[in-house]
Design an enzyme around this catalytic site. Sequence first.
Site, PDB file in Angstrom:
ATOM      1  N   HIS B 519     -44.697   9.784 -12.312  1.00 14.02           N
ATOM      2  CA  HIS B 519     -44.178  10.006 -10.967  1.00 14.02           C
ATOM      3  C   HIS B 519     -43.344  11.279 -10.923  1.00 14.02           C
ATOM      4  O   HIS B 519     -42.153  11.240 -10.646  1.00 14.02           O
ATOM      5  CB  HIS B 519     -43.352   8.800 -10.511  1.00 14.02           C
TER       6      HIS B 519
HETATM    7  C1  LIG Z   1     -51.142   5.837 -15.755  1.00 10.78           C
HETATM    8  C2  LIG Z   1     -50.663   6.056 -14.352  1.00 10.78           C
HETATM    9  C3  LIG Z   1     -50.237   4.966 -13.584  1.00 10.78           C
HETATM   10  C4  LIG Z   1     -49.780   5.163 -12.282  1.00 10.78           C
HETATM   11  N1  LIG Z   1     -49.413   4.072 -11.551  1.00 10.78           N
HETATM   12  C5  LIG Z   1     -48.965   4.226 -10.279  1.00 10.78           C
HETATM   13  C6  LIG Z   1     -48.607   3.098  -9.493  1.00 10.78           C
HETATM   14  O1  LIG Z   1     -48.751   1.957  -9.915  1.00 10.78           O
HETATM   15  N2  LIG Z   1     -48.117   3.301  -8.251  1.00 10.78           N
HETATM   16  C7  LIG Z   1     -47.970   4.541  -7.745  1.00 10.78           C
HETATM   17  O2  LIG Z   1     -47.484   4.649  -6.623  1.00 10.78           O
HETATM   18  N3  LIG Z   1     -48.346   5.644  -8.453  1.00 10.78           N
HETATM   19  C8  LIG Z   1     -48.842   5.510  -9.710  1.00 10.78           C
HETATM   20  N4  LIG Z   1     -49.241   6.608 -10.423  1.00 10.78           N
HETATM   21  C9  LIG Z   1     -49.142   7.933  -9.784  1.00 10.78           C
HETATM   22  C10 LIG Z   1     -50.366   8.230  -8.918  1.00 10.78           C
HETATM   23  O3  LIG Z   1     -51.497   8.339  -9.722  1.00 10.78           O
HETATM   24  C11 LIG Z   1     -50.134   9.543  -8.181  1.00 10.78           C
HETATM   25  O4  LIG Z   1     -48.948   9.436  -7.410  1.00 10.78           O
HETATM   26  C12 LIG Z   1     -51.260   9.888  -7.208  1.00 10.78           C
HETATM   27  O5  LIG Z   1     -52.509   9.865  -7.820  1.00 10.78           O
HETATM   28  C13 LIG Z   1     -50.971  11.267  -6.635  1.00 10.78           C
HETATM   29  O6  LIG Z   1     -51.950  11.634  -5.695  1.00 10.78           O
HETATM   30  P1  LIG Z   1     -52.281  13.176  -5.455  1.00 10.78           P
HETATM   31  O7  LIG Z   1     -53.356  13.214  -4.465  1.00 10.78           O
HETATM   32  O8  LIG Z   1     -51.021  13.892  -5.167  1.00 10.78           O
HETATM   33  O9  LIG Z   1     -52.758  13.695  -6.851  1.00 10.78           O
HETATM   34  P2  LIG Z   1     -53.967  13.150  -7.812  1.00 10.78           P
HETATM   35  O10 LIG Z   1     -54.440  11.823  -7.357  1.00 10.78           O
HETATM   36  O11 LIG Z   1     -53.462  13.302  -9.159  1.00 10.78           O
HETATM   37  O12 LIG Z   1     -55.097  14.209  -7.544  1.00 10.78           O
HETATM   38  C14 LIG Z   1     -54.956  15.574  -7.838  1.00 10.78           C
HETATM   39  C15 LIG Z   1     -56.309  16.122  -8.207  1.00 10.78           C
HETATM   40  O13 LIG Z   1     -56.273  17.540  -8.197  1.00 10.78           O
HETATM   41  C16 LIG Z   1     -57.009  18.043  -9.287  1.00 10.78           C
HETATM   42  N5  LIG Z   1     -56.532  19.394  -9.601  1.00 10.78           N
HETATM   43  C17 LIG Z   1     -55.354  19.755 -10.165  1.00 10.78           C
HETATM   44  N6  LIG Z   1     -55.272  21.082 -10.284  1.00 10.78           N
HETATM   45  C18 LIG Z   1     -56.408  21.589  -9.768  1.00 10.78           C
HETATM   46  C19 LIG Z   1     -56.901  22.921  -9.602  1.00 10.78           C
HETATM   47  N7  LIG Z   1     -56.190  23.979  -9.982  1.00 10.78           N
HETATM   48  N8  LIG Z   1     -58.134  23.083  -9.070  1.00 10.78           N
HETATM   49  C20 LIG Z   1     -58.883  22.007  -8.676  1.00 10.78           C
HETATM   50  N9  LIG Z   1     -58.443  20.733  -8.808  1.00 10.78           N
HETATM   51  C21 LIG Z   1     -57.229  20.523  -9.340  1.00 10.78           C
HETATM   52  C22 LIG Z   1     -56.762  17.043 -10.382  1.00 10.78           C
HETATM   53  O14 LIG Z   1     -57.767  17.112 -11.383  1.00 10.78           O
HETATM   54  C23 LIG Z   1     -56.749  15.730  -9.612  1.00 10.78           C
HETATM   55  O15 LIG Z   1     -58.021  15.131  -9.569  1.00 10.78           O
HETATM   56  C24 LIG Z   1     -49.718   6.466 -11.723  1.00 10.78           C
HETATM   57  C25 LIG Z   1     -50.151   7.545 -12.492  1.00 10.78           C
HETATM   58  C26 LIG Z   1     -50.627   7.361 -13.782  1.00 10.78           C
HETATM   59  C27 LIG Z   1     -51.087   8.529 -14.555  1.00 10.78           C
END
Ligand SMILES: Cc1cc2nc3c(=O)[nH]c(=O)nc-3n(C[C@H](O)[C@H](O)[C@H](O)COP(=O)(O)OP(=O)(O)OC[C@H]3O[C@@H](n4cnc5c(N)ncnc54)[C@H](O)[C@@H]3O)c2cc1C
Lengths: 244, 592
Positions: B519
Amino acid sequence: MTNLSRRDLLAATALVIVSETVARAGVVSGQLPWHPDAGSPPEAVRPGAWQFFTEQEAAAVEALADRIIPPDPQTPGGKDAGCAVFIDRQLAGAYGHRQGLYTRGPFVKGIKEQGPQSAQNPAETYRAALAALDRYCKSKEGGKSWIELPGERQDELLHAVESGTVELEGIDTKSFFETLLKDMQEGFFADPIYGGNRDMCAWKMIGFPGARYDYRDWVGRHNERYPYPPVSIAGRPDWTPKKT
Amino acid sequence: MTRKLPKKDVVIVGLGWTGSIMANELTEEGLDVVAIERGPWRNTATDYPPNYVQDELRYRIRHELFLQPEQTTFTFRNKMDQTALPIRSWGAFMPPNGVGGGGVHWNAETWRFLPSDFVLRTHLTQRYGARFLPADMTIQDWGITFDELEPYYDRFEYLCGTSGTAGNLKGKIQEGGNPFEGPRSRPYPNPAQQQPFSHALFAKAARELGYKPFPQPSGNMSQAYTNPLGVRLGPCTYCGFCEWFGCANYSKASPQTTILPVLVRKPNFLVRDQSEVTRINLDSSGKRATGVTFVDTSGTEWEQPADLVILSAYTVFNVQLLLLSGIGKAYDPVANQGVIGRNFTHQTISDVTSFFDPAKFIFNPFIASGSIGMCIDEFNGDNFDHGPHGFVGGGYMGQVQTNGRPIETTPTPPGTPKWGAKWKQAVRESYQSALKPGTGVHGSMYSYRDVYLDLDPTYQDRFKRPLMRITMDFHENELKQNAFLTDKFAEVFQAMGARQVVKEYRKGPYDVTAYQTTHLCGGAVMGTDPKTSAINRYLQSWDVPNLFVMGASGFPQNAGYNPTGTLAALAYWSAEAIRSRYLKNPGPLLHA
Ligand SMILES: Cc1cc2nc3c(=O)[nH]c(=O)nc-3n(C[C@H](O)[C@H](O)[C@H](O)COP(=O)(O)OP(=O)(O)OC[C@H]3O[C@@H](n4cnc5c(N)ncnc54)[C@H](O)[C@@H]3O)c2cc1C
Ligand code: SF4
């Protein structure tokens, strides 16, 4: 690789001819891509010759395995559980060579909160540490090698290594010992397809059912021991009886 | 040489949770949308099928589904006068990679923040006075209220099929739910999951101590569910291989199980996987994005022009792309100026391990789901009077143990040797009768002047770009908070009848090798003043109005909850502003 549609890439060829080399990055549109066997199922370790260790190293690691996880009447020790085989295959593969990890320099020693900064990979570390262990024994234990020492003496030595009172020459001894413990215990508890935990002995020891994946019938049964034996990713030995 | 692709209406950088939400919303407007994703396409049937997904070594220990540090990593130091060194193998957090992002391998603990969390500085100053806050604490209000965000929380929960028990329905407190939550407009879409023995026992003890325990809101389905997009999820089997793993049962809410099957079929949507965006391009004025540049697996560089850029690459990568593209003023902690990299935070996590009499307690710890658990919220946010305690912030706590996977979860009582016959015997004896919640105390981390992100002067990634540098340490406020919460948490295990309770307080310095959730928050925060925020309340860049930045990078500080419920709600809120206002009149939605 995904459902490759070159439409857009081709549209760009007014500038340059698109080469075959773009093929690994894919384009998905219109439907969910699906290819038979697109995933990568794990490959079970094959029994047989050592892949990383020399015979001598393997003997030393098997002896270490039985000190770290000693046999007892109910459960085999590290050696019979296959922990040395596990470490051998891991060191021969991605883990031993730090595949996927960040290995660019400069390599600078930091504080422990910054994580390991070694320039060496685990395969190199094991090779050097096992050699240093034998050198140490030969010079301090009346010319005997590690495997020639009696079990109790091996334990004493390992305690000294753990507490840092014995330093193996040229080796970050304490941190090697921590790695060794971690790898042994991972081998003991990982799925048997990786070469350790033979016959799921470690899982039977604690009552872990392994890869069963469905406990809907049991989630509401409080304080009752789960009755079924473990299952590996590769199934159970009694599902595939040995050919006679 | 860069090759140019035909122009699109919208380019989305990163197809994780927020990227998928934005793509689905904007394609509904008829816009032509392309998503560019660094990692591979991922799917349940092919990438994490039920015949081999339950592999602790491969997914938990070797981190198979995550970003490989070889591709890119961060450098880390505690203090500004230290030299940052690269994180060579992940420890404290696990950056996602691949379609679905963190949604593939999260636990799916789906929380809302408290109403007071969104107006934090105002609220705390009013209640305790400005001098109660440490001088170097840089917390601020979000520029949005809980009530404004509520309909969007609701949308995300109904998308996911979140299983839970409401605690506050339109202002009326509900038995069995969290009485501290903000008012919700309707109940959760699914009833709470069933609780295994240890989780139920925690609730009983907590109730006896006078607390109001409630089931953790869970994105693991308590029953089969069809979401508003028509996508079906199956019931969770309490398989015990949830977080770090993909779900083979289609039971864990993820972009794959809630959005992508619908999104991918739309003719105006396209994904490029295995393609890393390296830059957001600007026109000569520097005030308008013209699209992005990305590199595919062959090393070929492409330009993707677009009218609208959605940055949804996860916290640290969002900040990295802003810095490398020269968007917004980089934060300088010495001059205390600039915004990009400022107010970076994580979470203040600790745990309690407890040992019960093996003759009386059989917990079957392997029967659990990623979001299982009974929690209490008495010590979160400002739910209690901080006056006597001399710190601010708090967190939820609970028996939230997700697994009995034996490499990770074979606790032994203190004093047990780490190897040998005694170790083996202790593992055998304790496995069924010990409890280790994992992230039992889930505390907030507030923001400070000297905790931030910038570009590393030494270490580079495979494209020879500087790695992101993390400067982060715990401050006294958070350590006090954690000591207080951990003590309270331990009392519940004592009351459950444990014969030994071991408190594992969070202590400084911040250790990048010990897992403490993924997080990561802040670095491009939202707010009302461009001097102290990178984006406005609609997540629109103050500097480049055709750029919107999703995700927890927008949180001005982190609350005592998991972030995804909130960052997903913000994505829906932002999408609504784009659909209803921005598209009619592209330009700044607010003037500073
Ligand atoms: C093991 C684990 C358990 C978790 N459990 C929880 C939970 O229970 N509850 C909770 O609220 N949150 C949890 N989280 C956090 C949650 O996964 C994130 O808050 C959420 O996925 C964030 O969403 P996002 O869209 O911001 O980013 P993400 O879902 O991470 O998506 C970002 C995407 O952008 C891509 N990317 C990055 N840089 C680039 C680039 N330069 N060019 C192209 N693509 C790129 C990445 O590959 C990724 O696929 C957990 C995380 C992990 C790792
Ligand atoms: S615990 Fe439930 S939701 Fe999680 S992976 Fe297992 S079946 Fe899926």
